[in-house]
Scaffold this active site. Sequence first.
Site, mmCIF file in Angstrom:
data_model
loop_
_atom_site.group_PDB
_atom_site.id
_atom_site.type_symbol
_atom_site.label_atom_id
_atom_site.label_comp_id
_atom_site.label_asym_id
_atom_site.label_seq_id
_atom_site.Cartn_x
_atom_site.Cartn_y
_atom_site.Cartn_z
ATOM 1 N N ASN A 183 -1.653 1.578 -8.384
ATOM 2 C CA ASN A 183 -2.500 1.869 -7.222
ATOM 3 C C ASN A 183 -3.954 1.506 -7.484
ATOM 4 O O ASN A 183 -4.474 1.766 -8.558
ATOM 5 C CB ASN A 183 -2.381 3.349 -6.849
ATOM 6 N N ASP A 197 -6.220 2.664 -5.291
ATOM 7 C CA ASP A 197 -6.936 3.605 -4.400
ATOM 8 C C ASP A 197 -7.865 4.565 -5.138
ATOM 9 O O ASP A 197 -8.626 5.295 -4.515
ATOM 10 C CB ASP A 197 -5.924 4.378 -3.539
ATOM 11 N N HIS A 229 -3.579 -2.752 -11.706
ATOM 12 C CA HIS A 229 -3.853 -3.710 -10.619
ATOM 13 C C HIS A 229 -5.301 -3.644 -10.162
ATOM 14 O O HIS A 229 -5.679 -4.215 -9.138
ATOM 15 C CB HIS A 229 -2.907 -3.463 -9.435
ATOM 16 N N CYS A 231 -18.111 -10.354 -10.138
ATOM 17 C CA CYS A 231 -18.823 -11.567 -9.718
ATOM 18 C C CYS A 231 -17.994 -12.801 -10.047
ATOM 19 O O CYS A 231 -17.508 -12.956 -11.174
ATOM 20 C CB CYS A 231 -20.178 -11.652 -10.423
ATOM 21 N N CYS A 245 -23.750 -10.629 -6.140
ATOM 22 C CA CYS A 245 -23.867 -10.012 -7.468
ATOM 23 C C CYS A 245 -25.298 -9.546 -7.718
ATOM 24 O O CYS A 245 -26.239 -10.317 -7.517
ATOM 25 C CB CYS A 245 -23.474 -11.042 -8.537
ATOM 26 N N GLY A 290 7.163 7.004 -7.161
ATOM 27 C CA GLY A 290 6.670 6.340 -5.949
ATOM 28 C C GLY A 290 6.422 4.854 -6.039
ATOM 29 O O GLY A 290 5.412 4.362 -5.545
ATOM 30 N N THR A 291 7.340 4.132 -6.652
ATOM 31 C CA THR A 291 7.201 2.673 -6.656
ATOM 32 C C THR A 291 8.545 2.023 -6.326
ATOM 33 O O THR A 291 9.596 2.519 -6.745
ATOM 34 C CB THR A 291 6.669 2.141 -8.002
HETATM 35 N N1 APR Z 1 6.894 10.262 -2.355
HETATM 36 C C1 APR Z 1 7.589 9.490 -3.242
HETATM 37 N N2 APR Z 1 7.900 8.190 -3.016
HETATM 38 C C2 APR Z 1 7.485 7.662 -1.846
HETATM 39 C C3 APR Z 1 6.787 8.405 -0.861
HETATM 40 C C4 APR Z 1 6.500 9.773 -1.166
HETATM 41 N N3 APR Z 1 5.850 10.549 -0.307
HETATM 42 N N4 APR Z 1 6.540 7.595 0.206
HETATM 43 C C5 APR Z 1 7.070 6.384 -0.108
HETATM 44 N N5 APR Z 1 7.643 6.423 -1.330
HETATM 45 C C6 APR Z 1 8.287 5.334 -2.062
HETATM 46 C C7 APR Z 1 8.996 4.305 -1.199
HETATM 47 O O1 APR Z 1 10.332 4.701 -1.033
HETATM 48 C C8 APR Z 1 8.880 3.034 -2.010
HETATM 49 O O2 APR Z 1 10.011 2.877 -2.864
HETATM 50 O O3 APR Z 1 7.263 4.624 -2.728
HETATM 51 C C9 APR Z 1 7.643 3.252 -2.870
HETATM 52 C C10 APR Z 1 6.425 2.398 -2.501
HETATM 53 O O4 APR Z 1 6.757 1.065 -2.735
HETATM 54 P P1 APR Z 1 5.750 -0.127 -2.334
HETATM 55 O O5 APR Z 1 5.228 0.106 -0.991
HETATM 56 O O6 APR Z 1 6.484 -1.381 -2.610
HETATM 57 O O7 APR Z 1 4.523 0.062 -3.341
HETATM 58 P P2 APR Z 1 4.446 -0.261 -4.912
HETATM 59 O O8 APR Z 1 5.776 -0.162 -5.565
HETATM 60 O O9 APR Z 1 3.369 0.542 -5.472
HETATM 61 O O10 APR Z 1 3.987 -1.809 -4.879
HETATM 62 C C11 APR Z 1 3.746 -2.435 -6.098
HETATM 63 O O11 APR Z 1 2.944 -4.391 -5.001
HETATM 64 O O12 APR Z 1 1.869 -4.947 -3.142
HETATM 65 C C12 APR Z 1 1.756 -4.931 -4.491
HETATM 66 O O13 APR Z 1 -0.126 -4.726 -5.878
HETATM 67 C C13 APR Z 1 0.606 -4.065 -4.912
HETATM 68 O O14 APR Z 1 0.558 -2.303 -6.533
HETATM 69 C C14 APR Z 1 1.303 -2.853 -5.496
HETATM 70 C C15 APR Z 1 2.617 -3.420 -5.977
#
Ligand code: APR
Length: 264
Positions: A127, A129, A144, A152, A172, A212-213
């Site tokens: 993330n 954020d 990331h 810059c 810059c 959460g990925t």
């Molecule tokens: N709690 C837990 N999991 C959650 C929640 C929640 N409240 N809401 C969504 N999710 C899950 C979804 O089911 C999904 O599998 O989080 C995951 C988010 O996946 P992506 O949107 O693909 O995000 P991420 O895996 O972080 O993406 C990886 O891709 O776009 C690039 O650089 C960007 O860092 C990012 C990378």
Amino acid sequence: MDRASDYGSEGWGFNSLRARHHHMGHPAAIQDLKARLAGARAVAVLTGAGISADSGVPTFRGADGLWRTYRAEDLATPEAFARDPRLVWEWYNWRRELIATKSPNAAHYALVDLERRVERFWLITQNVDGLHPAGGAQKLSEIHGNIWKVRCTQCGHVGTNRAVPIPIPPHCPTCNGLLRPHIVWFGESLDPADLERSLAAVRSCEVLLIVGTSGIVYPAASFASLAKEAGACVAEVNLDPTPNTQSVDIAIQGRAKDIVPELL
Ligand code: APR
């Protein structure tokens, strides 16, 4: 030879025990993971956009995901920035404005507690954020990048700029060159120090907790199998199933803000 002894060590029995764990109910899986985290001296955590979804930050590939509306290749690549830096900065200003009003949630704070409890801890986040550091995370690699950091394109100066919106095009403070977001875009490599630190944590942890990925973006998507190869227990907390779900030792489906605090 009775069956019980099979469950002793790394023998055949242990693996089937682990496999059965995988499919046990929610409460049992949470208790199991809680016990493993409590007993671990080395823990690594990998987070993605899902941990911030409960703070109101859109994910990338979920229902309200950014990549559903915007095309990554138009906005999050060095080529896109070279082609139209104004467009890219307008998009990042929109994300900065959105993120600026968001706060860490119970899952972010729970991981700060875990950081303080575990002897050897490292948090790897995809993330940008900034909610993990905002929540107090210190042992952290933002692999990331971070949306509040700028770099810059001329002299390489990296700085923090929290202006919302940032005036476009931003220059810059050192050499007046054009600034870009200090974010790892598609097609770009991670910072070598971040990657090395993250791999060291993943390869030496007793438990890897993934939260959460969607587990499809590399190199982060390789961490689960690297940890497993190194003998770690790999656990996943996610709202929806992912490519990792079938191969991890413990999979818990649910919202990070509800599940992660229960693990401590
Ligand atoms: N709690 C837990 N999991 C959650 C929640 C929640 N409240 N809401 C969504 N999710 C899950 C979804 O089911 C999904 O599998 O989080 C995951 C988010 O996946 P992506 O949107 O693909 O995000 P991420 O895996 O972080 O993406 C990886 O891709 O776009 C690039 O650089 C960007 O860092 C990012 C990378």
